[in-house]
Design an enzyme around this catalytic site. Sequence first.
Site, short mmCIF file in Angstrom:
data_model
loop_
_atom_site.label_atom_id
_atom_site.label_comp_id
_atom_site.label_asym_id
_atom_site.label_seq_id
_atom_site.Cartn_x
_atom_site.Cartn_y
_atom_site.Cartn_z
N GLY A 152 44.34 74.33 28.60
CA GLY A 152 43.83 74.73 29.92
C GLY A 152 44.40 76.06 30.37
O GLY A 152 45.25 76.67 29.71
N TYR A 153 43.94 76.52 31.53
CA TYR A 153 44.41 77.79 32.06
C TYR A 153 45.90 77.73 32.43
O TYR A 153 46.62 78.72 32.26
CB TYR A 153 43.59 78.18 33.29
CG TYR A 153 42.15 78.50 32.99
CD1 TYR A 153 41.79 79.26 31.88
CD2 TYR A 153 41.13 78.04 33.82
CE1 TYR A 153 40.47 79.56 31.60
CE2 TYR A 153 39.79 78.34 33.57
CZ TYR A 153 39.47 79.09 32.46
OH TYR A 153 38.16 79.39 32.19
N ASN A 201 46.84 81.41 42.12
CA ASN A 201 46.91 79.96 41.94
C ASN A 201 47.44 79.54 40.58
O ASN A 201 48.02 78.46 40.44
CB ASN A 201 45.53 79.33 42.17
CG ASN A 201 44.46 79.91 41.28
OD1 ASN A 201 44.08 81.07 41.44
ND2 ASN A 201 43.96 79.13 40.33
N CYS A 257 48.94 74.16 44.00
CA CYS A 257 48.57 75.54 44.37
C CYS A 257 48.30 75.68 45.86
O CYS A 257 48.87 76.56 46.53
CB CYS A 257 47.38 76.01 43.54
SG CYS A 257 45.95 74.90 43.57
#
Length: 354
Positions: free
Chosen positions: A14-15, A322, A155
């Site tokens: 994932g990011y 974020n 976030c």
Amino acid sequence: MANKVKAVLIGGTGYGGAEILRRLLFNPNVEVTRVTAVDNIGKKVGDVHFNLAGLTDLSFQEMPPAQAVAGADVAFLAMPHKTTAKVVLDIINSGVRIVDLSGDFRLRDAAAYAKYYGVDHPAPQMLTDGSFTYGMPEINREAIRKARYIASPGCFATTIALGLLPLAKAGLLTGPIHTVAATGSSGSGANPQITTHHPLRAANLRTYKPLEHQHIPEILQTLRIAGGKEDMSLEFVPVSAPLPRGIFSTSFADVPASVTQEQLTAAWKTAYGNEPFIRMVSGGRQPEVVGVSGSNYVEVGFTLGPVTGSTRRVVCFSALDNLVKGGAGQAIQSFNLMMGWDERLTLAEPGLWP
């Protein structure tokens, strides 16, 4: 460093996982020994995260969590909520340090977890006994230094709490708080959905989970620890914005009519004057995402309104990335503190401009 800290990343496609690797691969004290995932198995890291191509020979592996952490000193967990808690239970007795980016161990109230995450927590005693230390250095730095298990903040929770923290620390945060915060599409993860598909997101603004977002109890918990009053409540409306990275938060709170601009300026300086990643904006502008995107820095600011009866309205602004301060960067910052290193290690560079 002769004996490098051996790190494993569980949930690396994932990011958030990409951002963890972007930092760890350049930490001179760390060797990333393994990256596990449930997809893209066998692919090299650089074939999935294009910005990391040629920087590591690591490939994504699939294996049980207990096997994944064998021989490791620290495990970074970059997986979805509800999944992570079960993985923690599999590795908690291995002796490995844990830095968890999910929401599974942030709250201290198991009932609040069940309400906002939609399931009962599999280990509620670990919420109430403080097994995990909340990884927000601006309120918890000394506890993080002594911790073995870190629950890295969310976030939205980071953005909103940091915007309001000076009021809480000054004893001025009470009653209802109203917040609208807009977030970038990367917060929805690497797998596309109808709400993150570019043609629908790029020219659109939409809300989701209004007044019931799972970060609400986390924000209130954080602000009360910092000095906010028990009668605080939060009405929060999140907004999906047409940008890949960043969160911009606007929060409204009331303070006594006697509070002055000078008092609030002093409160912000007291809260953040020595914080390495918090920037109090000046020169007549307010925080902006473009000033912090791609970095671990946060911009904060406020506007004080006129006297209305017995109160004045304070509007608190905050902006951050974020995926960095709102995710992987803050996790790395806490990891640095936990290991006794400079908390700015691999995080000090600014974002891109423009």
